[in-house]
Each structure stands twice: as C-alpha cells, then as structure tokens.
Design an enzyme around this catalytic site. Structure first.
Site, PDB file in Angstrom:
ATOM      1  NE  ARG A   1     -13.931 -24.612 -21.237  1.00  0.00           N
ATOM      2  CZ  ARG A   1     -12.637 -24.389 -21.380  1.00  0.00           C
ATOM      3  NH1 ARG A   1     -12.171 -23.938 -22.528  1.00  0.00           N
ATOM      4  NH2 ARG A   1     -11.820 -24.610 -20.370  1.00  0.00           N
TER       5      ARG A   1
ATOM      6  N   GLY B   1       0.655 -31.904 -20.954  1.00  0.00           N
ATOM      7  CA  GLY B   1       0.805 -32.411 -22.317  1.00  0.00           C
ATOM      8  C   GLY B   1       1.808 -31.580 -23.099  1.00  0.00           C
TER       9      GLY B   1
ATOM     10  CG  ASP C   1      -8.528 -21.820 -24.670  1.00  0.00           C
ATOM     11  OD1 ASP C   1      -9.178 -22.859 -24.906  1.00  0.00           O
ATOM     12  OD2 ASP C   1      -7.285 -21.769 -24.700  1.00  0.00           O
TER      13      ASP C   1
ATOM     14  CD  GLN D   1       0.323 -29.613 -26.869  1.00  0.00           C
ATOM     15  OE1 GLN D   1       0.041 -30.765 -27.171  1.00  0.00           O
ATOM     16  NE2 GLN D   1      -0.048 -29.063 -25.732  1.00  0.00           N
TER      17      GLN D   1
END
Ligand code: NAP
Length: 738
Positions: free
Chosen positions: A650, A398, A619, A473
């Site tokens: 998660r 991506g 993360d 991004q």
C-alpha cells in the site's frame, strides 16, 4: 502421433446421434459422417436433412471401415449393436457411446468383447430434449453443455484425448469420472428428478375431479417442474432398470426427506419446515459457488472494472455505509449459539460473512435472509449444532476458518474446514497449535495449511495462553473454544487487538473477564438471543470522512458508525490534522460503542502521525495519504511497515498513484513523507486493492482533472454499493465494466 479420423460411423440416428452427426459434419474434423439405424427411414431422412454424409447399408462393412464408432441407440439396444459390430471393428477403432447409464453399457461391452479394446471410452452427453428422432437433431444441442467420459482401465489415453477433442468441437465441456460415480451422480441429478416429474403428473392426472382444472390453471412453475415428464417413456423405463441400484438409493433418501417434511407440516413444526426451505434455497447457490470455487457475493473476478472520477464537487447529506465485517461474522456465530431468536440488521452481505452464515446453515441452524442486511437467526443453544453433511466451505474467509476452528474443536461431531485456493495457502497453525494444547484433535495439510480436519467428541480443558503475536482471530478462536472447555480459558495479548468477540459475548449476556491484556471465559454459561444493529464499518466510513474533510463546502453525517476504541485511530488522526469532526448520539449496541460522525470541511494541516495511532488505523492509511496530499505542509507516516504486506504494497501503490497526480511524495521503508499540494488528473493502478481504488476516487474531489482508476473489481467485495453511495453523497464517479 495421434490417430486421424477419416470415417465416423454413428449407429442410431435419433435425437442424440443426429445432433452429434450434424455438429461433426459442420466442423469437418472427424471425416465422413456415416449414419446407421435399424429404421431405414430415419437414416434416409438424415441424409436428406444433411445430418450425415452417407448411409450405411451394411453395419458389418461400415463398422470395419470406420475409425470411430458412436453408439447412439437406447441403452437397452447397446448389447445387440455391440454383438453386431464386435467381429468387424479393427483393434484400434475408437468406440464410444452416449448412453445415459454407464455400468450396464460397460458390463455389456465386457461380455461382448471379452477383452475391452483400448479405443473403447464410454461417454454421456448431459444434454437433450423431450423430442426424439433425427428430425429433432440440433447441431447446437451440446454447445455449453457437459459431456461425461468414463474411461476404463483398458482405455488408452490417446482415445480419451481424441474423444475429448471430439466433444469439445461440438462446444461441450468434457468431464471425466469413473463409472460408479457417474451412475450415482446421474441417479441423483437426472434420473430421480425425471421419476418425480413422471410420478407427480401421473398422480395429479388421476385425481378425478381436479385434473382438468389442475392442468388448466397450472402456473409456470408447475410447467417448468414437470417439463421433463414429456420425455420418452421407453427410454426412461430402460434407464430406471439400467441404473436400478443407484436410483433406488437416491429414491429412498429422497422419500425419507419427504417423510420428514410431511411430519413437520402435520405437526406445524415451523422450525423444520423453515430449516428445510432456507437451507435448500441457500444450498442451490452455495453448491454452484463451491463448484466454481468462487465467491459468495457476485463474482466479479473475471471482469475488468474501472472507476472514472470527474474533478471537483463536495459531499453532503446523511449516509450509512455497510456493516462492520468483524461484527457481522460474530453476530451469526453467537446468534446461532444463543437460545432464542436473534435479529440482525445492518449485516454486511459480503462474501466472507456470507461464508460464515452458510457454515451455520450447514450445521442445522435456521437462518433467514439476508434481505437488505436483515438476518433472523433461530439459535440452537451452545450444544445444538448438528454435524454438517460435508466439509464446511468458507471461500476466502480467514476469519471464518480461524474462528470456526475454535468452536468446532469442541463439538461432538467431526468436521472439515475448506476454502478457496488462496485461503488454502494461509497458515492455520497459529490456531491449531493452541487448540491442541486445549486437547483438540486437528489435522492440517502440510505446514499447518487448510483443510482442517477436526475430530469431534474431545473434552477440552481451559488453558492460559500468551499469544506470540497480537491476533484478534486467534484470541477469538480460543475464547470460543473456552465456552466449552473445562475450567478457565484466558488469553493474553502482546499488544491490543480488536475486541469484538469479547464485546459481543457480553452483549449476548455471556460473562467475559477483562484484566489488562488478558481476557478470560469459563464454560457453563448461556448466550441469550438479542437484537444487533451491526455498526457501520469505520474503515468504510473513512473514505467519506476524508472526502468531507478535504472538499470545501462539504457537510456530511455518517450514521451509526462503530467507534470501538481499537478502531478509532482515523478519528484521532484526522482531528490532529485539523478536521472538523464531531461524534453525535453516542450509544452502545450489542456491546459495541457507536455514534453518528458529523464532518464539515475545514483546511487540514500536515502532521507527523503519532506511531501509537498507527495500529488503530492501519486499514485507513490509503485514505489518510489522500488527506495528507490535500493538507497544508508535510505529513510524515512512520511505523507502518505492515502496509507493505496488505492486499498490495500500500505504501508503494499510494506513492506511485499520488506521484502520477503530481503530488510530491516519498516512500520510506515504514511509511512515507507527503507534501500537500495540487492534485492533478491521471490514470491510477489500484493493483486490485479495494482501499487504493476507493481512496483515489475520493481524491477526485480536490483534483483539477479526471482520475481514471484501473482494476477496481474487488471494491464490490469489501464495500458493496460503494459507487452508488459515493455518487449520492456528491462524488462524480462512474463505474465501467469490461
Ligand atoms: P432416439 O431419438 O429414440 O434415437 C435412438 C435411435 O436408435 C432410434 O432411431 C432407434 O430406432 C435407433 N435404434 C434403436 N435400436 C437400434 C438398434 N438395435 N440398431 C440400430 N438403431 C437402433 O433416442 P435418443 O434420445 O437419441 O437417445 C439415444 C441414446 O442417447 C440413449 O442411449 C439415451 O440414453 C442417450 N441420451 C439421451 C438423451 C436425451 O435427452 N434424449 C440425453 C443423453 C443421452 P427406433 O426409433 O426404431 O427405436
């Protein structure tokens, strides 16, 4: 009801006909196998060798009785055979051929039959040998090879299905394409290489003084390359004539390429030479990946990988984890757009950053490597990219697609960005929409999804854009477009996001203004080649920081880790929990702050993790859950609902796993409450989530029993060499591959 084949007639019992007969005779699904050949000795030999069940003495009788006729004669002989059998075959007889060219066989069939019968489906097995004749017949010749069927408008679907079954029964993989496509593809991939091999051997053999020596000392490579010059000359003569137009086109194209290379050698033009060689080497791998629609790094997707970690141990020494992914991407992009040669070391050779690298190669940038993380980029300058030969394929990345779209929107040529099946489901509207505001012309598939078709030659104008959601991004994409846009391009973010693009632009000497939450660039600058030692990825380093923090006796240094302020939540949180962690030798590389991180074991205590640190460590939570399980007291995680929509849920994966190991943990909608305790052993499901897998591997250091972690194949993509590095540091883990 599908047609039953009781009698198969093979006309032309040479290498291909004989091999097919032999394979069909073995599997017995296509009835009696009868052979016919103009050379009676060949068929008799076939009978003796057990290749066929019976010999046809009259072609007319055999053709009228057969349910399936296979023409396995040279392409030039197809007409004679078709004329001979046409009056005798029944209306529903299946007819196929194995000729290496297709348009001429089909034209011949049209002439002979007037109306093509529905059972006629031309075919071509892409398998062979340099031998001919029935004695060379081999029932395994087609096994694991491709067979192309080229059905015509008149061909019935039943006939196509039956012939697919027939070839599959020999072990072949069946592909279907139309006749012109077949001839074009084969001209390029088979006929042209044969012509080159014949011509090369013939040319060298004529060099009077050298010929014996050349062939005597020929190395393996020369023999491999020229092996196909041992093929049947008549057959290749026929093929060249039968596929003349497509072959000439390929030959012209090849000769133009060869001429370019000749000029480059003559003028000592290293850039063109290296460009050709590096692109060719990479292209071989690239195309096989595109064809299989898979990853750039080693494809582990079909393998079951299990980690088996023994309890106890500690970690020590000095290690360097792989390079940061975001910075690896950007080093290739900006290195390509810079003037001069950029040397990159520590490049992450993961699938995503390799996709970016390949895209720039496709746009004419000469890039050497990566070899052991070293890459050399011969920058072409901001306006030096060239139109790629086809769509740019970025696999699952991506980041590549979103960042490249900004850059491509400003180029003079059209481009198309494509990716694998999973990337094709991800929304690209968030970059396409603001780029359109800048004047870009971008077409997407439904709902803003890839592929992206980007029209070149648009004059972009700068905008001020306030991002509706915080995204590094989108910001980076617009900054890259801004390098080409008229006026100022500024992007305001609602919350801080990673600023690697801004930092690296500055590292390449391109001015970026940063004011509060707004980053601004202007066109007209220049990027200057530089040296980039990509910092080690702090997210990868996290597993080892936690390992050293929880395992008594540990003393570990993690070298050259990126400590970008937007990424250091893990350091802040571990320190709050009481970790003994020092940053040594702090320095700046390509605009990014880096340091060596020294961690020694110290008992941890439970805390309520401050919510302002959550986005800076998002993360890192799977590993933090392990730290919390080893801490004294209760750790509360809140404000981390994003964890539920990562590669796995998660929160749930960690709650389930830690419960299995005997830890008292409770999931909440936006986090968890974890009581530190004794870690036992057990079997953990990582749900294909690399960070879950690596976290439980680390947990083994404090476990009382073995921990087995399932579904760990994806670890190889984000952290190549994880197991080897973990073992070298002291974690007792083994990888098992099924
Ligand atoms: P081969 O070993 O020479 O066999 C062809 C056989 O057909 C020979 O026994 C030949 O007899 C016979 N034949 C020629 N004209 C005939 C006619 N009018 N009636 C009956 N029989 C006749 O050739 P092959 O390699 O098997 O090739 C056969 C076909 O497969 C060709 O169309 C070729 O393009 C295709 N093919 C070949 C390969 C390869 O690598 N070899 C690969 C894929 C496809 P004579 O010996 O008396 O001529």
């Amino acid at each position: 009801m599908s047609k039953v084949i009781n009698k198969t007639l093979i006309i032309g019992l040479g290498l291909i006909g004989g091999s097919l007969a032999k394979a069909l005779k073995l599997n017995r699904r296509f009835g009696q196998i009868t052979g016919y050949d103009r050379n009676p000795d060949e068929v008799l030999a076939g009978l003796e060798l057990g290749v066929i069940d019976s010999v046809a003495t009259s072609l007319a009788d055999a053709a009228s009785e057969a349910d399936l006729v296979v023409l396995a004669v040279p392409v030039k002989a197809m007409e004679t055979v078709l004329v001979d059998i046409a009056p005798f075959v029944a209306e529903d007889t299946l007819i196929t051929d194995v000729g290496s060219t297709k348009a001429n066989v089909v034209n011949t069939a049209r002439r002979v039959f007037k109306q093509i019968p529905p059972g006629f489906v031309p075919g071509h097995p892409i398998a062979g040998a340099e031998k001919s004749g029935v004695a060379a017949a081999d029932e395994k010749l087609f096994d694991k090879h491709k067979v192309i069927l080229t059905p015509l408008a008149e061909s019935s679907s039943e006939a196509v299905k039956l012939l697919s079954d027939l070839w599959q029964s020999t072990g072949a993989e069946v592909l279907v394409m139309d006749v012109p496509k077949h001839d074009e593809v084969l001209a390029a991939t088979s006929h042209l290489p044969h012509i080159l091999a014949f011509s090369l051997v013939d040319t060298l053999a004529q060099e009077e003084n050298h010929n014996t020596d050349i062939f005597r000392y020929a190395a393996g490579g020369f023999r491999d390359f020229t092996r196909i010059a041992g093929s049947d000359p008549t057959m290749w003569h026929d093929i060249c004539l039968a596929n003349k137009a497509a072959l000439l086109e390929q030959l012209d194209c090849y000769m133009a390429g060869l001429h370019k290379l000749r000029t480059a050698i003559e003028c000592s033009d290293s850039e063109t030479m290296l460009g050709t060689f590096t692109r060719a080497r990479a292209a071989r791998e690239h195309f096989s990946r595109i064809l299989s629609g898979t990853a750039y790094s080693q494809d582990m997707s079909n393998q079951q990988v299990t980690f088996r970690a023994l309890p106890g141990g500690s970690v020590s020494g000095s290690i360097r984890v792989p390079g940061d992914k975001s910075i690896s991407h950007r080093s290739i992009m900006l290195g390509s757009l810079a003037d001069g040669v950029t040397q990159v070391s520590g490049f992450l050779e993961g699938e995503d950053s390799l996709a970016t690298l390949q895209s720039f190669r496709d746009m004419g940038v000469v890039i050497e490597g990566p070899v052991d993380g070293n890459v050399t980029i011969y920058g072409v300058g901001l306006n030096g990219l060239q139109a790629p030969p086809g769509p740019l394929y970025v696999g699952n990345s991506g980041t590549s697609m979103r960042l490249l779209s900004g850059l491509l929107a400003a180029q003079q040529f059209d481009t198309e960005l494509t990716g694998d099946a999973s990337l094709t489901k991800r929304p690209m509207g968030r970059v396409a929409d603001p780029l359109r505001l800048m004047g870009a012309e971008i077409e997407t598939a439904e709902n803003g999804r890839p592929p992206l078709k980007i029209k070149g030659g648009q004059a972009l104008k700068g905008i001020h854009y306030t991002m509706p959601m915080a995204s590094a991004q989108v910001k980076s994409c617009l900054l890259l477009a801004g390098l080409y846009a008229d006026g100022e391009t500024s992007i305001t973010e609602p919350a801080p996001t990673r600023d690697h693009t801004e930092r690296m632009l500055a590292g390449f000497g391109y001015p970026v203004q940063q004011q509060a939450a707004t980053a601004t660039v202007q066109a007209g600058g220049q990027l200057h080649a530089t040296k980039i030692d990509v910092p080690a990825d702090i997210s990868s380093a996290t597993f080892f920081m936690v390992a050293a923090a929880i395992a008594p006796g540990s003393d570990l240094t993690l070298e050259h880790v990126g400590i970008n302020p937007t990424r250091i939540g893990i350091i802040n949180i571990l320190r709050l929990m009481g970790a003994n962690l020092d940053l040594l030798n702090a320095r700046e590389v390509g605009g990014e702050p880096v340091a060596d991180i020294h961690v020694q074991y110290a008992p941890l205590k439970g805390i309520h993790i401050p919510e302002d640190q959550v986005p800076l460590a998002i993360d890192e939570f799977p590993a933090l859950f392990i730290a919390a399980a080893c801490a004294e007291g209760t750790t509360i995680v809140s404000g981390a609902e994003e964890l539920r929509v990562k590669e796995s849920d998660r929160i749930q994966s960690m709650v389930d796993g830690l419960k299995t190991l005997g830890i008292n943990i409770e999931g909440t909608p936006d986090g968890a409450i974890i009581q530190g305790g004794r870690i036992g052993g057990g079997v953990i499901e990582s749900h294909g989530d690399h960070r879950i897998a690596m976290s439980f591997c680390v947990a083994s250091l404090r476990a009382t029993d073995e921990i087995i972690i399932n579904d760990c194949a994806n670890v190889a993509t984000s952290f190549p060499g994880f197991i080897e590095l973990a073992k070298s540091a002291g974690i007792q883990v083994e990888k098992e591959v099924d």
